[in-house]
Design a protein around this motif. Sequence first.
Motif, short mmCIF file in Angstrom:
data_model
loop_
_atom_site.label_atom_id
_atom_site.label_comp_id
_atom_site.label_asym_id
_atom_site.label_seq_id
_atom_site.Cartn_x
_atom_site.Cartn_y
_atom_site.Cartn_z
N THR A 48 30.71 82.81 34.52
CA THR A 48 30.30 84.01 33.80
C THR A 48 30.75 83.96 32.35
OG1 THR A 48 30.47 85.26 35.86
CG2 THR A 48 30.39 86.53 33.82
N PHE A 51 28.64 81.35 30.51
CA PHE A 51 27.31 81.88 30.25
C PHE A 51 27.36 82.90 29.11
CE2 PHE A 51 24.03 85.12 31.05
CZ PHE A 51 22.90 84.32 30.91
N GLY A 52 28.37 83.75 29.10
CA GLY A 52 28.52 84.74 28.03
C GLY A 52 28.72 84.09 26.67
N THR A 55 25.45 82.65 25.57
CA THR A 55 24.57 83.75 25.15
C THR A 55 24.93 84.21 23.74
OG1 THR A 55 24.37 84.44 27.45
CG2 THR A 55 23.73 86.04 25.78
N ILE A 56 26.22 84.27 23.43
CA ILE A 56 26.65 84.65 22.07
C ILE A 56 26.17 83.60 21.06
CG2 ILE A 56 28.68 84.91 20.58
CD1 ILE A 56 30.09 86.18 23.04
N ILE A 58 23.52 81.69 21.36
CA ILE A 58 22.07 81.87 21.21
C ILE A 58 21.78 83.03 20.26
CG2 ILE A 58 19.95 82.55 22.43
CD1 ILE A 58 21.05 81.01 24.87
N TYR A 59 22.47 84.14 20.46
CA TYR A 59 22.28 85.32 19.60
C TYR A 59 22.59 84.98 18.14
CZ TYR A 59 23.07 89.88 17.50
OH TYR A 59 23.03 90.97 16.66
N THR A 71 18.14 76.67 19.68
CA THR A 71 18.00 77.83 20.57
C THR A 71 17.49 77.39 21.93
OG1 THR A 71 17.52 79.23 18.66
CG2 THR A 71 16.91 80.09 20.83
N SER A 75 19.50 77.59 25.42
CA SER A 75 18.90 78.30 26.56
C SER A 75 18.88 77.42 27.81
CB SER A 75 17.47 78.73 26.22
OG SER A 75 17.47 79.61 25.13
N ALA A 78 22.31 77.41 29.18
CA ALA A 78 22.58 78.66 29.88
C ALA A 78 21.96 78.66 31.28
CB ALA A 78 22.06 79.84 29.06
#
Length: 152
Positions: A48, A51-52, A55-56, A58-59, A71, A75, A78
């Motif tokens: 988790t 993955f977080g 995700t940060i 990617i953002y 990107t 992804s 992820a």
Amino acid sequence: MTLTDVVLLVFIVLLLAWAIYDEFIMDKLKGKTLLKVPLLRRNRIDGTIFFGLVTILIYNNVTAGGAPVTTWLLSALALIAIYIAWIRQPKLLFKTDGFFFANVWVLYSRIKEMNLSEDGVLVMQLEQRRLLIRVKNIDDLEKIYKLMVTTQ
């Protein structure tokens, strides 16, 4: 393609190779599988967190106007993290001469002692290492016992 993209691509290829080995190849190695026992998942929180963090990244890449290739690679990383942490089922594969535990081959002759803890954890003492096997279904412990008695 930047150095970051190359590193991401290398990690994605390595993780995919490991996932294919874990899911398809390991079952075919070292002879016929006599028993396949699903194990409890561990360290789901680590997946988790990973993955977080991805995700940060990617953002940050999208908001900073980064390369679309980066990107897409993040992804893909992820998605692989989701597979490894939540979809993939860890397993114990018993073969004729030994077993696979955590993708490592262990010969039966290396087992020096076996115990069952009060909370249902099978403890196998090897020469210099102790394996703690947490089965998903407690009834599988009896199957393991019967298999170990017949193969020894």
